[in-house]
Scaffold this motif. Sequence first.
Motif, PDB file in Angstrom:
ATOM      1  N   PHE A   1       0.846  -1.196   0.000  1.00 55.07           N
ATOM      2  CA  PHE A   1       0.000   0.000   0.000  1.00 55.07           C
ATOM      3  C   PHE A   1       0.878   1.241   0.000  1.00 55.07           C
ATOM      4  O   PHE A   1       1.865   1.316   0.736  1.00 55.07           O
ATOM      5  CB  PHE A   1      -0.881   0.031   1.256  1.00 55.07           C
ATOM      6  CG  PHE A   1      -1.917  -1.054   1.301  1.00 55.07           C
ATOM      7  CD1 PHE A   1      -3.217  -0.812   0.867  1.00 55.07           C
ATOM      8  CD2 PHE A   1      -1.602  -2.332   1.772  1.00 55.07           C
ATOM      9  CE1 PHE A   1      -4.181  -1.808   0.908  1.00 55.07           C
ATOM     10  CE2 PHE A   1      -2.565  -3.328   1.820  1.00 55.07           C
ATOM     11  CZ  PHE A   1      -3.857  -3.070   1.388  1.00 55.07           C
TER      12      PHE A   1
ATOM     13  N   GLY B   1      -2.013   4.417   1.645  1.00 53.75           N
ATOM     14  CA  GLY B   1      -3.293   3.771   1.936  1.00 53.75           C
ATOM     15  C   GLY B   1      -3.946   3.070   0.761  1.00 53.75           C
ATOM     16  O   GLY B   1      -4.945   2.380   0.922  1.00 53.75           O
ATOM     17  N   GLU B   2      -3.346   3.185  -0.442  1.00 54.02           N
ATOM     18  CA  GLU B   2      -3.936   2.555  -1.632  1.00 54.02           C
ATOM     19  C   GLU B   2      -3.043   1.410  -2.104  1.00 54.02           C
ATOM     20  O   GLU B   2      -1.814   1.554  -2.137  1.00 54.02           O
ATOM     21  CB  GLU B   2      -4.045   3.581  -2.770  1.00 54.02           C
ATOM     22  CG  GLU B   2      -5.010   4.724  -2.501  1.00 54.02           C
ATOM     23  CD  GLU B   2      -6.459   4.247  -2.432  1.00 54.02           C
ATOM     24  OE1 GLU B   2      -6.806   3.307  -3.176  1.00 54.02           O
ATOM     25  OE2 GLU B   2      -7.222   4.807  -1.604  1.00 54.02           O
ATOM     26  N   PRO B   3      -3.645   0.295  -2.493  1.00 53.85           N
ATOM     27  CA  PRO B   3      -2.826  -0.798  -3.021  1.00 53.85           C
ATOM     28  C   PRO B   3      -2.139  -0.369  -4.326  1.00 53.85           C
ATOM     29  O   PRO B   3      -2.737   0.365  -5.123  1.00 53.85           O
ATOM     30  CB  PRO B   3      -3.823  -1.926  -3.282  1.00 53.85           C
ATOM     31  CG  PRO B   3      -5.178  -1.299  -3.274  1.00 53.85           C
ATOM     32  CD  PRO B   3      -5.090  -0.044  -2.466  1.00 53.85           C
TER      33      PRO B   3
END
Lengths: 374, 89
Positions: free
Chosen positions: B58, B61-63
Amino acid sequence: MSVLVGTRKGLFTVDRTGRTGSAGNAGYGVVATEFLGAPVTAVLDDARDGTTYAALDHGHFGVKLHRRDAGDTSFREIAVPEYPERPADATDINPMSNQAVPWALQLLWTLAPGHTDQPGRLWAGTIPGGLFRSDDRGDSWEMVRSLWDRPERAEWMGGGYDWGGIHSVSVDPRDARSLTVGVSIGGVWCSDDDGTTWELGTGLRNAYLPPEQAYEPGPQDPHRLDRCSADPDVVWCQHHNGVFRSTDGGRTYTEIEERPPSTFGFAVVAHPHDPATAWFVPAQADEQRIPVDGRMVVSRTRDGGESFDVLGTGLPDQHAYHLVYRHALAVDSAGERLAMASTTGSLFVSDDAGDTWTHVTSGLPPVACVTWTD
Amino acid sequence: MAVLHFTRALQRHVDAPSERVDGTTVRAALDGYFERHPEVRGYVVDERGIVRRHVAVFVGGEPIADRDAQSDAVGPDTEIHVMQALSGG
């Protein structure tokens, strides 16, 4: 002398504890645990120098290999075999699933010692089908490209796994350059020149392809091979479709058509000194893969496969659903003690070549492999 | 510099402390970390350098989108988390 048991949830050392439990375990018990929670897929106790090797499949975090030197109490991580980069024009595609074969280590399925004249030499059989060699006790590995690059590999299929794999590697004790390798599903491969060139073993028979292809040497599914140390020309094979024996080092096979109570199974071990003796763990073929009639037995021949003793004394004889995987039956170096463990977490030990058995424990995780330590 | 963190599930097998890392892509950040901690590499990526199937990375916070080459951009104060994916158990 103890037993190392590689399971879905760690490596267990079983030895005589001097205490006989309520289960009648004849004094055997678990005396040490390692890698708790991690799947152990292969274990090798190298009699040449007392080193222990354990291969792990962490799932999330990949395949790892650990080594414990003689006299040490703990393991340390060493190198794992690495596949080369898949060429853009590679055409190896699993013929059953139609998916491209990944050129990346999926499972370390078997570890075998090199010849006694080659200290440090190890062999690793892996999924998806790579054979690897180390000459420094696993600090570095090299793929045996001569086998990986064989055109026949394009026809290898997974037997139970998604990809073909190497589960048996045996070096002729008389000749370090002579190798016999078992592939599920891809036949038996033999080399006389330390893996430079290879030939397929013949005489195996499959029943899962159209009849005209039954004796094709390539698409054979030997579940496990084991060689008699004292008479290395004798190689036993538990195959998907039956039992076979070779008397020329694994090059040609003769089928043993009768092996009560069934000819299906995964495991075989050869007596280290007597070329006529071997042990098997039959199972109901092959759609069920449970003991025949729910009765756990070991079949032993002492006459080269002419006849078999069906041995069940001390083994569960009703509603027993143990399956013994290909690496989960082991004999000690004397040919006297046997250890056998199952996918339902039971370990059985025999001190009299299989005549009677002790049910040591039924509380282990599913077992992949067992070996005796000398 | 971005900060790289590793899931506690990994710490069971190998010591992987959180550290500040250079680089403008995830690959550069990981490579910088692996140079200092070579024993961690094989737990996060396979021999082809591809993020292992059951590992999730991540960024902020985002893959990440590019699991093969990890070309996803990394800003100067980005938090990078290497987690155990929920796939496969």
